[in-house]
Design an enzyme around this catalytic site. Structure first.
Site, PDB file in Angstrom:
ATOM      1  N   ARG A   1      37.418 -94.394  25.348  1.00 57.53           N
ATOM      2  CA  ARG A   1      37.777 -94.936  26.668  1.00 57.53           C
ATOM      3  C   ARG A   1      37.009 -96.210  27.034  1.00 57.53           C
ATOM      4  NH1 ARG A   1      37.121 -89.789  30.254  1.00 57.53           N
ATOM      5  NH2 ARG A   1      36.062 -89.011  28.392  1.00 57.53           N
TER       6      ARG A   1
ATOM      7  N   ASN B   1      27.929 -77.200  32.417  1.00 59.83           N
ATOM      8  CA  ASN B   1      26.936 -77.443  31.378  1.00 59.83           C
ATOM      9  C   ASN B   1      26.691 -78.946  31.259  1.00 59.83           C
ATOM     10  OD1 ASN B   1      25.436 -77.464  28.975  1.00 59.83           O
ATOM     11  ND2 ASN B   1      27.314 -77.456  27.716  1.00 59.83           N
TER      12      ASN B   1
HETATM   13  C1  UD1 Z   1      30.159 -81.527  26.050  1.00 57.74           C
HETATM   14  C2  UD1 Z   1      29.948 -80.017  26.146  1.00 57.74           C
HETATM   15  C3  UD1 Z   1      30.334 -79.540  27.540  1.00 57.74           C
HETATM   16  C4  UD1 Z   1      29.538 -80.283  28.567  1.00 57.74           C
HETATM   17  C5  UD1 Z   1      29.674 -81.778  28.400  1.00 57.74           C
HETATM   18  C6  UD1 Z   1      28.723 -82.513  29.307  1.00 57.74           C
HETATM   19  C7  UD1 Z   1      30.431 -79.220  23.887  1.00 57.74           C
HETATM   20  C8  UD1 Z   1      31.400 -78.524  23.012  1.00 57.74           C
HETATM   21  N1  UD1 Z   1      30.798 -79.375  25.154  1.00 57.74           N
HETATM   22  O1  UD1 Z   1      31.543 -81.749  26.211  1.00 57.74           O
HETATM   23  O2  UD1 Z   1      30.104 -78.153  27.673  1.00 57.74           O
HETATM   24  O3  UD1 Z   1      29.946 -79.909  29.881  1.00 57.74           O
HETATM   25  O4  UD1 Z   1      29.378 -82.149  27.041  1.00 57.74           O
HETATM   26  O5  UD1 Z   1      28.949 -83.891  29.191  1.00 57.74           O
HETATM   27  O6  UD1 Z   1      29.331 -79.561  23.453  1.00 57.74           O
HETATM   28  N2  UD1 Z   1      29.220 -86.291  19.756  1.00 57.74           N
HETATM   29  C9  UD1 Z   1      28.835 -86.561  18.449  1.00 57.74           C
HETATM   30  N3  UD1 Z   1      29.550 -86.036  17.435  1.00 57.74           N
HETATM   31  C10 UD1 Z   1      30.630 -85.248  17.640  1.00 57.74           C
HETATM   32  C11 UD1 Z   1      31.043 -84.967  18.958  1.00 57.74           C
HETATM   33  C12 UD1 Z   1      30.291 -85.510  20.005  1.00 57.74           C
HETATM   34  O7  UD1 Z   1      27.863 -87.265  18.227  1.00 57.74           O
HETATM   35  O8  UD1 Z   1      31.220 -84.797  16.635  1.00 57.74           O
HETATM   36  C13 UD1 Z   1      28.424 -86.847  20.859  1.00 57.74           C
HETATM   37  C14 UD1 Z   1      29.239 -87.791  21.712  1.00 57.74           C
HETATM   38  O9  UD1 Z   1      29.091 -89.115  21.250  1.00 57.74           O
HETATM   39  C15 UD1 Z   1      28.606 -87.618  23.082  1.00 57.74           C
HETATM   40  C16 UD1 Z   1      28.152 -86.177  23.074  1.00 57.74           C
HETATM   41  O10 UD1 Z   1      28.054 -85.806  21.721  1.00 57.74           O
HETATM   42  O11 UD1 Z   1      27.477 -88.423  23.253  1.00 57.74           O
HETATM   43  C17 UD1 Z   1      29.072 -85.274  23.853  1.00 57.74           C
HETATM   44  O12 UD1 Z   1      30.308 -85.262  23.231  1.00 57.74           O
HETATM   45  P1  UD1 Z   1      31.665 -85.145  24.041  1.00 57.74           P
HETATM   46  O13 UD1 Z   1      32.786 -85.098  23.084  1.00 57.74           O
HETATM   47  O14 UD1 Z   1      31.695 -86.145  25.121  1.00 57.74           O
HETATM   48  O15 UD1 Z   1      31.491 -83.694  24.676  1.00 57.74           O
HETATM   49  P2  UD1 Z   1      32.285 -83.164  25.910  1.00 57.74           P
HETATM   50  O16 UD1 Z   1      33.650 -82.863  25.535  1.00 57.74           O
HETATM   51  O17 UD1 Z   1      32.058 -84.056  27.061  1.00 57.74           O
END
Ligand code: UD1
Ligand code: CA
Length: 467
Positions: free
Chosen positions: A17, A176
């Protein structure tokens, strides 16, 4: 808590985004990449190892983070495919081989969490009672977040993601934040048990919360939503940057710097400012600037990667880039100091003066309308209005060396390479193409002719023609 602390900062996501060619965590806020903020908090908290998990544009993210943490023990782990937050943390396991203690998990795109809040989280972590402590917050609109599930006794039993939640679970307003402290052995074991059996087909880090709840008690620290907010698009980036800008300004004011209009003052994260310094409205101080004590920086000045010595005065609308301004110097208004400018002590550079790769030694003055490029000017010299160093011959740049106590008359051109010796005098309007010895006078201009009564005679002739 007495157990050793390590930190894992998740920086692998794409940030769709943002609509950007640049990885999300590298978008700058006040001169630092987004991920610099949580990583810095982890170091401030005393983490003995900090691992950034990179993936999307991993090499570039690594390179830029390394440049922002020179000499600091920031480690990197690569998550080859973004298979979920659980998989991202698992990628850091190798980097933490041999580490036994508490692992703090942070997001690279959540920049506002304060060290105080993280200290509360670390304090709540008690491995004797449970392997995990987490941050939650209450949101009037919890849409999109994972919801904290509590049992009849109010104890946390797990987290459910928005996309997996039932209608009832979606009504829960405790979410969370995604920030945890987890006991290392438990963490690696719990991550191995994750499966992608969920609505998104991902390895959810959140599933380790239910595992920790089964084995012990999950500690929860509630944080203000303003701190846990992340960055998903550029509008959010601007909102978070605004909070960080205000925090930086407040820190300087508390330390003894006067900001006359903090709402319009931009001071980058790396800037240092001494006490009793006064900064006017609409000033920008960017990059790695060091500003001394008792300095005045007036309205509209822009400083980039510049040092300013004690007691100096930068007057309105001056632009300084990669310059060194010594103590008690006066710069501007409307001066432009370009890279490589060094003003030693008590140097005056006035309006519409441009300098580049120029050293002006103690007490020298260049008051008006001047260009000094590739120049070295000795102490106590005076550079008249309109002086130009002609440093460029169309192919190469050449140096102009002016000694000490030299007087350069107004409207002089110094055609480089050229030297003017100590104590020499250059008459106004001269074009200097040859070296001037110490103590000499140099002038190069047509001697003046004066014709008595000429103007009056001319006027009469012209008036006669008109009739
Ligand atoms: C996650 C949490 C959710 C929480 C929210 C808060 C999980 C499954 N869910 O959801 O409970 O309320 O954060 O913001 O954890 N990232 C990686 N590698 C990946 C996936 C993500 O490095 O494979 C990093 C992203 O860059 C980001 C962070 O992890 O900085 C969070 O990932 P994102 O996909 O935004 O999680 P949410 O769906 O927001
Ligand atoms: Ca998110």
């Amino acid at each position: 808590m007495t157990s050793p602390l390590a930190a894992v900062v998740l920086c692998a996501g794409k940030g769709t985004r943002m609509n950007s060619d640049r990885a999300k965590v590298l978008h700058p806020i006040l001169g630092r990449p987004l991920a610099w903020y949580p990583i810095t908090s982890a170091f401030e908290l005393g983490a003995q190892q900090v691992v950034a998990v990179v993936g999307h544009q991993g090499d570039e993210v690594k390179k830029q983070l390394a440049a922002n943490f020179p000499g600091q023990a920031l480690q990197y782990a690569v998550q080859a495919q973004q298979r979920g937050t659980g998989d991202a943390v698992a990628a850091a396991r190798g980097a933490l081989t041999g580490f036994n203690g508490a692992v703090l998990i942070l997001y690279g795109d959540v920049p506002l969490l304060t060290v105080d809040t993280l200290k509360r989280l670390v304090a709540a972590y008690n491995p004797a009672k449970g392997a995990l402590a987490m941050i939650s917050c209450r949101l009037s609109d919890p849409t999109g977040y994972g919801r904290v599930l509590r049992g009849a006794d109010r104890k946390v039993v797990g987290i459910v993601e928005q996309k997996d939640a039932t209608h009832e679970q979606k009504l829960i307003d405790e979410v969370n934040a995604g920030i945890y402290v987890v006991e290392s052995k438990f963490l690696w074991g719990a991550l191995e048990k994750l499966t992608p059996q969920n609505a998104q087909g991902e390895l959810y880090l959140t599933d380790i919360v239910a595992q920790a709840a089964k084995a012990g008690e999950v500690a929860v620290v509630e944080a203000p939503p303003a701190e846990t907010a992340g960055v998903n698009d550029r509008a959010e980036l601007a909102d978070r940057a605004e909070v960080i800008r205000a925090r930086i300004n407040t820190r300087h004011m508390r330390a003894g710097v006067t900001l006359q209009h903090p709402a319009s003052t931009f001071i980058d994260a790396a800037v240092e400012i001494g006490p009793e310094t006064v900064i006017g409205p609409q000033v920008s101080i960017r990059g790695e600037c060091e500003i001394g004590a008792n300095v005045t920086i007036d309205q509209g000045a822009v400083l980039m990667h510049t040092t300013v010595g004690d007691g100096a005065h930068v007057k309105p609308y001056s632009v300084l880039e990669e310059a060194q301004v010594g103590p008690k110097c006066h710069v501007g208004p409307f001066a432009r100091l370009r890279p490589g400018t060094v003003l030693e002590e008590d140097v005056h550079v006035g309006n519409f003066v441009e300098t580049k790769k120029a050293r002006l030694r103690k007490g020298t003055k260049a008051g008006h309308l001047t260009y000094l490029g590739d120049a070295d000017v000795g102490a106590g010299s005076n550079i008249g209005a309109g002086t130009i160093t002609c440093n460029y011959d169309g192919v190469n740049k050449h140096e102009t060396v002016i000694g000490s106590n030299v007087f350069i008359g107004s409207d002089t051109q110094l055609v480089a390479p050229v030297r003017v010796g100590d104590g020499a005098f250059v008459a106004a309007g001269s074009t200097i193409t040859e070296d001037v010895p110490n103590g000499a006078l140099a002038l190069s201009r047509t001697p003046q002719t004066t014709k008595e009564g000429w103007a009056e005679r001319r006027r009469k002739v012209l008036e006669g023609l008109k009739e």
